[in-house]
Design a protein around this motif. Structure first.
Motif, mmCIF file in Angstrom:
data_model
loop_
_atom_site.group_PDB
_atom_site.id
_atom_site.type_symbol
_atom_site.label_atom_id
_atom_site.label_comp_id
_atom_site.label_asym_id
_atom_site.label_seq_id
_atom_site.Cartn_x
_atom_site.Cartn_y
_atom_site.Cartn_z
ATOM 1 N N ARG A 142 11.413 1.983 10.389
ATOM 2 C CA ARG A 142 10.694 0.865 9.549
ATOM 3 C C ARG A 142 9.792 0.411 9.932
ATOM 4 N NH1 ARG A 142 16.567 0.512 7.702
ATOM 5 N NH2 ARG A 142 17.092 2.104 6.100
ATOM 6 N N GLU A 143 10.006 -0.727 10.976
ATOM 7 C CA GLU A 143 8.773 -1.556 11.181
ATOM 8 C C GLU A 143 7.312 -0.058 11.949
ATOM 9 O OE1 GLU A 143 9.592 -3.751 14.433
ATOM 10 O OE2 GLU A 143 11.955 -4.219 14.119
ATOM 11 N N THR A 146 5.953 0.628 8.582
ATOM 12 C CA THR A 146 5.581 -0.957 7.580
ATOM 13 C C THR A 146 4.621 -0.726 8.164
ATOM 14 O OG1 THR A 146 7.084 -2.160 8.588
ATOM 15 C CG2 THR A 146 7.744 -1.254 6.217
ATOM 16 N N SER A 147 4.269 -0.857 9.769
ATOM 17 C CA SER A 147 2.825 -1.083 10.158
ATOM 18 C C SER A 147 1.161 -0.494 9.925
ATOM 19 C CB SER A 147 3.022 -0.674 12.069
ATOM 20 O OG SER A 147 2.640 0.513 11.754
ATOM 21 N N PRO A 149 -0.909 -0.394 6.172
ATOM 22 C CA PRO A 149 -0.778 -0.451 4.667
ATOM 23 C C PRO A 149 -0.464 0.762 3.877
ATOM 24 C CG PRO A 149 -2.696 0.445 5.884
ATOM 25 C CD PRO A 149 -2.224 0.589 7.194
ATOM 26 N N VAL A 150 0.648 0.038 2.259
ATOM 27 C CA VAL A 150 1.341 0.634 1.471
ATOM 28 C C VAL A 150 0.957 1.734 1.261
ATOM 29 C CG1 VAL A 150 1.814 0.110 -0.873
ATOM 30 C CG2 VAL A 150 2.387 -1.716 0.536
ATOM 31 N N GLU A 151 -0.459 2.104 1.126
ATOM 32 C CA GLU A 151 -1.346 3.250 0.169
ATOM 33 C C GLU A 151 -0.867 4.789 1.956
ATOM 34 O OE1 GLU A 151 -4.257 0.795 1.961
ATOM 35 O OE2 GLU A 151 -2.173 -0.380 0.924
ATOM 36 N N ARG A 153 1.248 4.955 3.849
ATOM 37 C CA ARG A 153 2.449 4.806 3.999
ATOM 38 C C ARG A 153 3.327 6.676 3.422
ATOM 39 N NH1 ARG A 153 5.515 -1.063 3.474
ATOM 40 N NH2 ARG A 153 3.912 -1.952 4.298
ATOM 41 N N CYS A 154 2.987 7.027 1.755
ATOM 42 C CA CYS A 154 3.351 8.183 1.878
ATOM 43 C C CYS A 154 2.390 9.054 2.164
ATOM 44 C CB CYS A 154 2.389 8.249 0.048
ATOM 45 S SG CYS A 154 0.761 8.510 -0.164
#
Length: 364
Positions: A142-143, A146-147, A149-151, A153-154
Motif C-alpha cells: 500500500r505504501e 500511495t507513493s 499521486p492519487v490520479e 493509482r488507477c
C-alpha cells in the motif's frame, strides 16, 4: 495460483482505465512490445518492423496515445519529406508493484512503464519463516501504491511476486500458522484488489533485465544472478530456460558470509542494499576469485553445447563486484562479452513488477 506469464490479457476497449480485461487487438501489444525494445522510432518504422500498413499503424498509435501508454517526442527535421515524431512508451502510462523474496530480506518496488524504480522498501525475513506477517507486506505494498499521486493509482497494472523455489517449499512444509505462497497471493488480491502474478525469482530477475536492462537488444545470452547463491538462466530467442535442475552454486553471498564469520568479521553489510562495502580483506578477495572461477567453469561447460556471445551478470551487491567479475570473464573468453546488469535496485523485485506488464501489454 496465477503463475506468470499467464494467458495474455488485452488492453483496449476498456470501460474504465487499466482495470478492464477486454481487448481490441493483438496489434496493440505488438506495437507496445516494439516500443519497449526500440525507443524513439517513428510510425513509418513501426510499419516496416511489424508489417502493418501505414494506416493501421497510425490508428493503433493514436489509440495508444489516447490511452496514455505512448508519447510523442519533438518533430525531427532535416530529413527528406515531412518531419517525423519519435514515439516512446510513456513512463507514466502504467505502473506495477514487485515483491522479491530472498534469504534475509524482502524487497518491495514500484516501477513505471519503462522500468524506473519509483519506490523501494525492504522488510526483514527469517530463514525459518520466509514470508512475513501478511499485514506487514500488505502495508508495504500500500505504501508503494500511495507513493503515486492519487490520479495515477488507477494505472497500476498489478503485483508480481518473485519467489525462490526453496522458499516456497519451506513455507508449504511448515505447520500451524505458516503462510503459504498460495494463501499470501490470495490475501494480496483480496486486500489490494489487483491481480497478482507469481514467478521463480531468478527467472523474474532475468525477465526484468531483458525488458528494461542491457539485455533488451539481445536474443540469446547467459544470465547469472549473484545473490545468496550463484544461479543462472539461459535465454534463447528471448525465451528463458531454467533447465532440468534447480541446483545452484554455493559461491554466492552465503559463502562470503561463512568466510567472514570464520575470521571473526561482521557480515551484516553484505545483505544490505548499500552501494559500497567497507574493506573486507582477504576473505572478500578469496571469495571473489572463487566466484570468478565458478562462472568461467559454467560458461565453458555450456559453451560446448550452445553458442552464445553475451553473458549478463545481475546482483543487488555493489556494482563494482559485477564489473570486476565481468572483466575477468571477458578476459578469459575472447568471443564472449560479459555485461553487468543495468537493473541494480532489487533485480528480483523489479523483475516481479515486470510480470503484470508482460501479461497485460506485451507479446508473450
Amino acid at each position: 495460483m496465477r503463475f506468470a506469464p499467464p494467458n495474455p490479457l488485452r488492453i483496449a476497449d476498456r470501460a474504465s482505465g487499466l482495470n478492464a480485461l477486454s481487448v481490441r487487438s493483438y496489434n496493440e501489444r505488438l506495437v507496445l512490445s516494439l516500443l519497449l525494445q526500440n525507443e524513439g522510432i517513428s510510425r513509418m518504422e513501426i510499419g516496416e518492423k511489424t508489417g502493418l500498413s501505414a494506416q493501421t499503424a497510425s490508428v493503433i498509435v493514436r489509440s495508444l496515445e489516447q490511452e496514455g501508454l505512448v508519447s510523442q517526442g519533438e518533430a525531427q527535421r532535416g530529413r527528406v519529406g515531412p518531419p517525423t515524431k519519435p514515439l516512446s512508451l510513456n513512463a507514466e502510462g502504467a505502473y506495477a508493484v514487485g515483491v522479491g523474496f530472498s534469504r534475509r530480506r524482502i524487497d518491495i518496488a514500484l516501477i513505471d512503464f519503462i522500468g524506473t524504480v519509483r519506490f523501494h522498501k525492504q522488510l526483514p525475513a527469517e530463514e525459518a519463516n520466509p514470508f512475513p506477517q501478511s499485514a506487514d507486506l500488505l502495508q508495504a505494498i500500500r505504501e508503494a501504491m500511495t507513493s503515486l499521486p492519487v490520479e495515477a493509482r488507477c494505472r497500476i497494472a498489478g503485483v508480481g511476486l518473485a519467489v525462490p523455489d526453496e522458499v516456497d517449499t519451506l513455507a508449504a512444509n511448515r505447520n500451524g500458522s505458516s503462510t503459504s505462497l498460495k494463501t499470501l497471493q490470495g490475501e494480496i488480491e483480496e486486500q489490494i484488489k489487483l491481480p497478482v502474478f507469481v514467478q521463480n525469482d531468478i527467472t523474474a530477475a532475468a525477465g526484468g533485465e531483458s525488458m528494461f536492462g542491457v539485455a533488451k537488444p539481445l536474443n540469446d545470452y547467459l544470465f547469472f544472478y549473484l545473490g545468496a547463491r550463484l544461479q543462472s538462466r539461459l535465454i534463447l530467442n528471448h525465451q528463458i530456460y531454467k533447465g532440468n535442475s534447480s541446483a545452484s552454486f554455493d559461491h554466492g553471498l552465503i559463502r562470503l558470509e561463512t568466510e567472514l564469520s570464520a575470521r571473526g568479521q561482521p557480515s551484516e553489510i553484505i545483505w544490505s542494499s548499500s552501494p559500497e562495502w567497507p574493506d573486507l580483506g582477504a576473505a572478500y578477495t578469496e571469495w571473489l576469485d572463487e566466484c570468478s572461477n565458478r562462472l568461467k567453469v559454467s560458461i565453458s561447460a555450456l559453451n560446448q553445447f550452445v553458442e552464445f556471445r553475451t553473458v549478463v551478470l545481475s546482483s543487488y551487491a555493489p556494482q563494482k563486484i559485477a564489473m570486476a567479475l565481468c572483466t575477468d570473464i571477458s578476459r578469459e573468453f575472447a568471443n564472449i562479452e560479459a555485461l553487468p546488469a543495468r537493473v541494480t535496485i532489487s533485480p528480483k523485485a523489479v523483475g516481479a513488477a515486470s510480470l503484470p506488464f508482460s501479461s497485460r501489454f506485451m507479446i508473450q
